[in-house]
Every structure is written in structure tokens, then in C-alpha cells.
Design a protein around this motif. Structure first.
Motif, PDB file in Angstrom:
ATOM      1  N   LEU A 165      36.351  -3.508 -10.094  1.00  6.85           N
ATOM      2  CA  LEU A 165      36.985  -4.488  -9.213  1.00  6.85           C
ATOM      3  C   LEU A 165      35.946  -5.296  -8.439  1.00  6.85           C
ATOM      4  O   LEU A 165      36.098  -6.512  -8.280  1.00  6.85           O
ATOM      5  N   GLU A 166      34.906  -4.634  -7.979  1.00  5.29           N
ATOM      6  CA  GLU A 166      33.837  -5.346  -7.267  1.00  5.29           C
ATOM      7  C   GLU A 166      33.156  -6.355  -8.185  1.00  5.29           C
ATOM      8  O   GLU A 166      32.898  -7.501  -7.784  1.00  5.29           O
ATOM      9  N   HIS A 167      32.874  -5.949  -9.406  1.00  4.49           N
ATOM     10  CA  HIS A 167      32.215  -6.825 -10.376  1.00  4.49           C
ATOM     11  C   HIS A 167      33.090  -8.037 -10.694  1.00  4.49           C
ATOM     12  O   HIS A 167      32.608  -9.174 -10.717  1.00  4.49           O
ATOM     13  N   VAL A 168      34.361  -7.783 -10.942  1.00  2.00           N
ATOM     14  CA  VAL A 168      35.294  -8.861 -11.261  1.00  2.00           C
ATOM     15  C   VAL A 168      35.433  -9.807 -10.073  1.00  2.00           C
ATOM     16  O   VAL A 168      35.420 -11.035 -10.234  1.00  2.00           O
ATOM     17  N   ALA A 196      32.371 -12.006  -9.918  1.00  3.05           N
ATOM     18  CA  ALA A 196      32.359 -12.989 -11.006  1.00  3.05           C
ATOM     19  C   ALA A 196      33.332 -14.130 -10.721  1.00  3.05           C
ATOM     20  O   ALA A 196      32.996 -15.309 -10.929  1.00  3.05           O
ATOM     21  N   LEU A 197      34.514 -13.801 -10.234  1.00  2.08           N
ATOM     22  CA  LEU A 197      35.496 -14.832  -9.900  1.00  2.08           C
ATOM     23  C   LEU A 197      34.986 -15.724  -8.768  1.00  2.08           C
ATOM     24  O   LEU A 197      35.117 -16.945  -8.824  1.00  2.08           O
ATOM     25  N   GLU A 198      34.392 -15.104  -7.777  1.00  2.00           N
ATOM     26  CA  GLU A 198      33.860 -15.846  -6.639  1.00  2.00           C
ATOM     27  C   GLU A 198      32.739 -16.789  -7.084  1.00  2.00           C
ATOM     28  O   GLU A 198      32.688 -17.947  -6.654  1.00  2.00           O
ATOM     29  N   GLU A 199      31.854 -16.308  -7.942  1.00  4.49           N
ATOM     30  CA  GLU A 199      30.750 -17.131  -8.447  1.00  4.49           C
ATOM     31  C   GLU A 199      31.253 -18.356  -9.197  1.00  4.49           C
ATOM     32  O   GLU A 199      30.618 -19.405  -9.168  1.00  4.49           O
ATOM     33  N   TYR A 233      36.607 -19.431  -8.035  1.00  3.51           N
ATOM     34  CA  TYR A 233      38.019 -19.060  -7.939  1.00  3.51           C
ATOM     35  C   TYR A 233      38.274 -18.265  -6.667  1.00  3.51           C
ATOM     36  O   TYR A 233      37.359 -17.665  -6.099  1.00  3.51           O
ATOM     37  N   ASN A 234      39.533 -18.209  -6.249  1.00  4.60           N
ATOM     38  CA  ASN A 234      39.932 -17.316  -5.174  1.00  4.60           C
ATOM     39  C   ASN A 234      40.169 -15.953  -5.833  1.00  4.60           C
ATOM     40  O   ASN A 234      41.172 -15.765  -6.541  1.00  4.60           O
ATOM     41  N   PRO A 235      39.253 -15.008  -5.629  1.00  2.00           N
ATOM     42  CA  PRO A 235      39.354 -13.727  -6.347  1.00  2.00           C
ATOM     43  C   PRO A 235      40.648 -12.962  -6.099  1.00  2.00           C
ATOM     44  O   PRO A 235      41.205 -12.380  -7.035  1.00  2.00           O
ATOM     45  N   VAL A 236      41.145 -12.989  -4.880  1.00  2.00           N
ATOM     46  CA  VAL A 236      42.376 -12.257  -4.574  1.00  2.00           C
ATOM     47  C   VAL A 236      43.547 -12.859  -5.346  1.00  2.00           C
ATOM     48  O   VAL A 236      44.316 -12.139  -5.998  1.00  2.00           O
ATOM     49  N   HIS A 290      33.196 -14.880 -17.284  1.00  2.00           N
ATOM     50  CA  HIS A 290      31.858 -14.912 -16.689  1.00  2.00           C
ATOM     51  C   HIS A 290      31.414 -13.495 -16.349  1.00  2.00           C
ATOM     52  O   HIS A 290      32.188 -12.711 -15.798  1.00  2.00           O
ATOM     53  N   LYS A 291      30.189 -13.162 -16.718  1.00  2.00           N
ATOM     54  CA  LYS A 291      29.610 -11.837 -16.461  1.00  2.00           C
ATOM     55  C   LYS A 291      30.435 -10.712 -17.088  1.00  2.00           C
ATOM     56  O   LYS A 291      30.469  -9.599 -16.589  1.00  2.00           O
ATOM     57  N   ASN A 292      31.150 -11.040 -18.160  1.00  5.18           N
ATOM     58  CA  ASN A 292      31.939 -10.058 -18.899  1.00  5.18           C
ATOM     59  C   ASN A 292      33.072  -9.432 -18.066  1.00  5.18           C
ATOM     60  O   ASN A 292      33.539  -8.331 -18.349  1.00  5.18           O
ATOM     61  N   ALA A 293      33.525 -10.155 -17.036  1.00  9.81           N
ATOM     62  CA  ALA A 293      34.533  -9.618 -16.113  1.00  9.81           C
ATOM     63  C   ALA A 293      35.862  -9.338 -16.811  1.00  9.81           C
ATOM     64  O   ALA A 293      36.502  -8.315 -16.540  1.00  9.81           O
TER      65      ALA A 293
END
Length: 84
Positions: free
Chosen positions: A22-25, A28-31, A34-37, A55-58
Motif C-alpha cells: 500500500l505504501e509503494h502504490v 507511485a500514484l502520488e509521483e 494522482y490523488n492516491p486515496v 508506474h513503479k510496477n504498482a
């Protein structure tokens, strides 16, 4: 060991792996801007992996855990941090 006795087998979930994924995803979304939540909620509610960036294999990483395991980990974390 008595072969007439029923053996008990228990699987212990590696909760830490779910949290790491979840932290990785999230990162990746933030980078990607996107709004990760919002994206992760969309994924959990629909099951559609396209809510998660590749991105980043998320996307591949989040597909390694079941959505109910994600909800369970989030709920347990909420209880541990807010109710105890």
C-alpha cells in the motif's frame, strides 16, 4: 505423531507485506500526480486495476493481495491507531 489425529494448520498473513504494498502504490500514484486515496478507493470498490498506475510496477504489486486483505489491514490499522 499419531496418524489418527487431525493435524491443525494455520496460515499467518504477513500484514507487513500488505502495508508495504500500500505504501509503494501510494507513492507511485502520488509521483504520477494522482490523488492516491481516491484512486485506491476506486480500485477497492470496483476491483478495476486501471485505477492503479503501472508506474513503479504498482499495479502488479496491488494485484498480489486480495481486496478484502487490503480492507482488513486498513481496518486493523485504524483500530490500532484510533481506538486503542
Amino acid at each position: 505423531m499419531d496418524k489418527n489425529q487431525t493435524q491443525h494448520f494455520s496460515v499467518v498473513k504477513d500484514e507487513l507485506d500488505v502495508h508495504r504494498i500500500l505504501e509503494h502504490v501510494y507513492e507511485a500514484l502520488e509521483e504520477k500526480g494522482y490523488n492516491p486515496v481516491n484512486q485506491m478507493v476506486g480500485y477497492i470498490m470496483s476491483g478495476d486495476p486501471t485505477y492503479i498506475t503501472s508506474h513503479k510496477n504498482a499495479r502488479s504489486m496491488i494485484n498480489k493481495v486480495e481486496r478484502d486483505e487490503i480492507i482488513e489491514a486498513l481496518f486493523l490499522n485504524y483500530i490500532d491507531t484510533r481506538l486503542k
